[in-house]
Design a protein around this motif. Structure first.
Motif, PDB file in Angstrom:
ATOM      1  N   ALA A 263       0.830  -1.210   0.000  1.00 45.32           N
ATOM      2  CA  ALA A 263       0.000   0.000   0.000  1.00 45.32           C
ATOM      3  C   ALA A 263       0.859   1.253   0.000  1.00 45.32           C
ATOM      4  O   ALA A 263       0.575   2.228  -0.723  1.00 45.32           O
ATOM      5  CB  ALA A 263      -0.931  -0.017   1.209  1.00 45.32           C
ATOM      6  N   LEU A 264       1.922   1.254   0.798  1.00 46.23           N
ATOM      7  CA  LEU A 264       2.831   2.410   0.826  1.00 46.23           C
ATOM      8  C   LEU A 264       3.515   2.599  -0.519  1.00 46.23           C
ATOM      9  O   LEU A 264       3.685   3.723  -1.002  1.00 46.23           O
ATOM     10  CB  LEU A 264       3.871   2.225   1.933  1.00 46.23           C
ATOM     11  N   GLY A 265       3.918   1.470  -1.115  1.00 46.44           N
ATOM     12  CA  GLY A 265       4.556   1.555  -2.430  1.00 46.44           C
ATOM     13  C   GLY A 265       3.624   2.154  -3.465  1.00 46.44           C
ATOM     14  O   GLY A 265       4.024   2.997  -4.282  1.00 46.44           O
ATOM     15  N   LEU A 266       2.349   1.705  -3.433  1.00 45.83           N
ATOM     16  CA  LEU A 266       1.368   2.231  -4.371  1.00 45.83           C
ATOM     17  C   LEU A 266       1.135   3.715  -4.130  1.00 45.83           C
ATOM     18  O   LEU A 266       1.032   4.510  -5.081  1.00 45.83           O
ATOM     19  CB  LEU A 266       0.059   1.453  -4.237  1.00 45.83           C
ATOM     20  N   LEU A 267       1.074   4.118  -2.857  1.00 46.40           N
ATOM     21  CA  LEU A 267       0.875   5.535  -2.525  1.00 46.40           C
ATOM     22  C   LEU A 267       2.038   6.386  -3.008  1.00 46.40           C
ATOM     23  O   LEU A 267       1.842   7.463  -3.593  1.00 46.40           O
ATOM     24  CB  LEU A 267       0.698   5.680  -1.011  1.00 46.40           C
ATOM     25  N   ILE A 268       3.250   5.892  -2.784  1.00 48.92           N
ATOM     26  CA  ILE A 268       4.430   6.651  -3.218  1.00 48.92           C
ATOM     27  C   ILE A 268       4.470   6.770  -4.731  1.00 48.92           C
ATOM     28  O   ILE A 268       4.737   7.838  -5.295  1.00 48.92           O
ATOM     29  CB  ILE A 268       5.706   5.969  -2.687  1.00 48.92           C
ATOM     30  N   ALA A 269       4.193   5.647  -5.423  1.00 53.86           N
ATOM     31  CA  ALA A 269       4.217   5.676  -6.888  1.00 53.86           C
ATOM     32  C   ALA A 269       3.174   6.638  -7.427  1.00 53.86           C
ATOM     33  O   ALA A 269       3.440   7.403  -8.379  1.00 53.86           O
ATOM     34  CB  ALA A 269       3.980   4.264  -7.432  1.00 53.86           C
ATOM     35  N   THR A 270       1.984   6.639  -6.831  1.00 51.81           N
ATOM     36  CA  THR A 270       0.931   7.555  -7.276  1.00 51.81           C
ATOM     37  C   THR A 270       1.316   9.003  -7.034  1.00 51.81           C
ATOM     38  O   THR A 270       1.090   9.876  -7.897  1.00 51.81           O
ATOM     39  CB  THR A 270      -0.383   7.226  -6.530  1.00 51.81           C
ATOM     40  N   THR A 271       1.908   9.265  -5.877  1.00 52.01           N
ATOM     41  CA  THR A 271       2.325  10.637  -5.562  1.00 52.01           C
ATOM     42  C   THR A 271       3.395  11.127  -6.522  1.00 52.01           C
ATOM     43  O   THR A 271       3.344  12.270  -7.024  1.00 52.01           O
ATOM     44  CB  THR A 271       2.855  10.698  -4.118  1.00 52.01           C
TER      45      THR A 271
END
Length: 290
Positions: A263-271
């Protein structure tokens, strides 16, 4: 420790169908010689439980109840899960401890014998009588202490053939020890489904209330117990090697950790993607230039 006490200790350990550390393998050809060398009678090394999870118990077997009446095993289930205990009523050692352990464990449950489940104790000594069964029942029910449990916990005796078929079906290995003048046998109970299939084995002379409750809930396929019980079964798994329910907390924590990282990885990639689009200007977002 006296020899009799040592035998009782080994029999308690023999409930689990694997060699005991420091003792000879009961399945080896040299078991008798090894047992003699260890100072233990050979029958002790040949007893145990062979787990047969999912197999059917013969419900057509006939026994005698505490009053001497002929009863068919399947008729005692009454659509409920069953705790089956195998003992003999004149046992000088483990059987009394096992039955006391069953009663002590059951009295901690909110379930009542006869309402949510049944208990059936069967003597594997074909020479025992309904009178002996009745006396043992009185002792066990006094310890259990639940009113109206008499019909929920039955004590049976039977003929050799019926006993052998039942003990064979659940993998209960026992043997007469002529030297000690008693039966060598494992200690434990078997939980059966309402249809008579083997659901769980619990070993020893006392049983954790959590294990008993979860075993009964699973055997009943969720027809007894609460939503909390069913949620607990998502966090605990039956371990057939120990006859216990082991928590899945570590696995759940690990799974939760992996999910958090993803989830953190997805959030960082989206940001990062959004920041790059903003930096590229309106043309990168599909807009028109000035």
């Amino acid at each position: 420790m006296t020899r009799g006490a040592a035998v009782a200790f080994v029999l308690a350990l023999a409930a689990i169908d694997r060699p005991i550390a420091g003792l000879p393998d009961p399945l080896s050809q040299d078991a008798s010689a090894d047992a003699a060398g260890a100072g233990l009678p050979a029958p002790v090394l040949r007893v145990g439980f062979d787990q047969r999870l999912g197999e059917q118990v013969p419900l057509d077997l006939e026994f005698r109840d505490e009053e001497g009446r002929a009863v068919r095993l399947g008729d005692l289930f009454e659509g409920k899960p069953v705790i089956l205990s195998l003992a003999y009523y004149d046992c000088p050692m483990l059987c009394g401890l096992t039955l006391s352990g069953v009663a002590s464990s059951l009295k901690t449950l909110s379930f009542d014998a006869g309402r949510e489940f049944r208990v059936i104790t069967v003597s594997f000594n074909p020479k025992e009588t309904p009178k002996q069964a009745r006396a043992r029942k009185t002792q066990s029910l006094d310890l259990y202490g639940r009113p109206g449990a008499g019909n929920g916990w039955r004590f049976l005796t039977g003929e050799e053939e019926a006993i052998r078929r039942l003990t064979g079906a659940v993998g209960f290995r026992y043997e007469w020890d002529a030297e000690q003048k008693q039966y060598a046998h494992p200690t434990g109970i078997v939980v059966l489904t309402p249809a008579g299939r083997i659901a769980r084995y619990f070993f020893g002379v006392e049983y954790a209330p959590k294990d008993l409750r979860l075993g009964l809930v699973e055997a009943a396929d969720g027809r007894i117990g609460t939503l909390a019980d069913r949620l607990l079964l998502l966090c605990y798994r039956y371990d057939s090697t120990t006859g216990r329910y082991s928590g899945l907390a570590i696995g759940l924590v690990r799974a939760g950790g992996v999910a958090t990282v993803l989830a953190l990885g997805l959030l960082i990639a989206t940001t990062v993607w959004r920041d790059r689009r903003r930096a590229a200007g309106p043309d990168a977002r599909g807009g028109r230039g000035a």
